[in-house]
Design a protein around this motif. Structure first.
Motif, PDB file in Angstrom:
ATOM      1  N   GLU A  40       8.117   3.861  -1.154  1.00 47.73           N
ATOM      2  CA  GLU A  40       6.932   3.283  -1.789  1.00 47.73           C
ATOM      3  C   GLU A  40       5.670   3.960  -1.231  1.00 47.73           C
ATOM      4  O   GLU A  40       4.748   4.304  -1.986  1.00 47.73           O
ATOM      5  CB  GLU A  40       6.900   1.763  -1.545  1.00 47.73           C
ATOM      6  CG  GLU A  40       5.892   1.045  -2.408  1.00 47.73           C
ATOM      7  CD  GLU A  40       5.939  -0.483  -2.250  1.00 47.73           C
ATOM      8  OE1 GLU A  40       6.812  -0.982  -1.517  1.00 47.73           O
ATOM      9  OE2 GLU A  40       5.080  -1.152  -2.839  1.00 47.73           O
TER      10      GLU A  40
ATOM     11  N   VAL B 240       1.257   7.458   4.487  1.00 47.98           N
ATOM     12  CA  VAL B 240       1.107   6.151   3.842  1.00 47.98           C
ATOM     13  C   VAL B 240       2.380   5.333   4.059  1.00 47.98           C
ATOM     14  O   VAL B 240       3.481   5.815   3.805  1.00 47.98           O
ATOM     15  CB  VAL B 240       0.860   6.301   2.327  1.00 47.98           C
ATOM     16  CG1 VAL B 240       0.665   4.928   1.687  1.00 47.98           C
ATOM     17  CG2 VAL B 240      -0.343   7.192   2.056  1.00 47.98           C
ATOM     18  N   ARG B 241       2.213   4.132   4.529  1.00 41.52           N
ATOM     19  CA  ARG B 241       3.361   3.241   4.710  1.00 41.52           C
ATOM     20  C   ARG B 241       3.041   1.867   4.142  1.00 41.52           C
ATOM     21  O   ARG B 241       1.901   1.415   4.190  1.00 41.52           O
ATOM     22  CB  ARG B 241       3.746   3.129   6.186  1.00 41.52           C
ATOM     23  CG  ARG B 241       4.184   4.473   6.766  1.00 41.52           C
ATOM     24  CD  ARG B 241       4.766   4.352   8.161  1.00 41.52           C
ATOM     25  NE  ARG B 241       6.107   3.784   8.169  1.00 41.52           N
ATOM     26  CZ  ARG B 241       7.224   4.489   7.989  1.00 41.52           C
ATOM     27  NH1 ARG B 241       7.174   5.785   7.792  1.00 41.52           N
ATOM     28  NH2 ARG B 241       8.409   3.890   8.028  1.00 41.52           N
ATOM     29  N   VAL B 242       4.049   1.232   3.584  1.00 37.30           N
ATOM     30  CA  VAL B 242       3.844  -0.069   2.967  1.00 37.30           C
ATOM     31  C   VAL B 242       4.694  -1.112   3.682  1.00 37.30           C
ATOM     32  O   VAL B 242       5.895  -0.914   3.871  1.00 37.30           O
ATOM     33  CB  VAL B 242       4.222  -0.039   1.470  1.00 37.30           C
ATOM     34  CG1 VAL B 242       3.952  -1.386   0.824  1.00 37.30           C
ATOM     35  CG2 VAL B 242       3.447   1.051   0.752  1.00 37.30           C
ATOM     36  N   GLY B 243       4.053  -2.172   4.101  1.00 39.07           N
ATOM     37  CA  GLY B 243       4.768  -3.275   4.745  1.00 39.07           C
ATOM     38  C   GLY B 243       4.547  -4.567   3.995  1.00 39.07           C
ATOM     39  O   GLY B 243       3.948  -4.573   2.921  1.00 39.07           O
ATOM     40  N   LYS B 244       5.040  -5.645   4.551  1.00 41.15           N
ATOM     41  CA  LYS B 244       4.973  -6.940   3.895  1.00 41.15           C
ATOM     42  C   LYS B 244       4.269  -7.921   4.818  1.00 41.15           C
ATOM     43  O   LYS B 244       4.433  -7.861   6.032  1.00 41.15           O
ATOM     44  CB  LYS B 244       6.413  -7.443   3.680  1.00 41.15           C
ATOM     45  CG  LYS B 244       6.723  -7.802   2.276  1.00 41.15           C
ATOM     46  CD  LYS B 244       8.172  -8.167   2.016  1.00 41.15           C
ATOM     47  CE  LYS B 244       9.162  -8.083   3.134  1.00 41.15           C
ATOM     48  NZ  LYS B 244      10.537  -8.341   2.692  1.00 41.15           N
TER      49      LYS B 244
END
Lengths: 84, 84
Positions: free
Chosen positions: B19, B38-42
């Motif tokens: 993502e 770019v990193r996507v976390g919750k």
């Protein structure tokens, strides 16, 4: 300069959050009681090369408006800090 | 007592983040240069009814280990605060 950017994207209050509802039910099934109004948001982090902090912030705001958040159902919060 | 819980779930460094990669490419296509890693976390937020802060924290840790995070590829950070 290199900046560390964190964007916190959350659903607007009142908009359904199916992922949150699913987690709430699953917690109940596992025997965890007492959790309510579970909501799930997104955190996007990246490094950004920019001239200064204010230009970094305005770039990130534009990224959010154009790609990273849906203004109809989401709100975002930006944190820009100088990377070490 | 009622506690406001925030859980920050992020991918372990070194694990692929498709993502994040997709967002990075999309930003490039939109003409934004300079963003990398770019990193996507919750972020999971909820209200929790518990006797005291330490029991709230241990409950939340157990929720993470059993349901909310995958310890093989994710790390989590818990914040528990008294709701107003």
């Amino acid at each position: 300069m290199n900046f560390a950017v964190t964007i916190d994207v959350r659903g607007v209050e009142g908009i359904a959050d199916p992922e949150g509802r699913t987690i709430e039910r699953a917690l109940g099934s596992l025997g965890f009681s007492g959790a309510s109004t579970v909501r799930v948001g997104k955190v996007i982090t990246f490094d950004l090369e920019a001239d200064d902090r204010s230009s970094a912030e305005s770039t990130v705001r534009e990224m959010c408006d154009r790609l990273l958040a849906n203004p109809v159902i989401e709100r975002y919060e930006i944190t820009v800090s100088t990377s070490s």
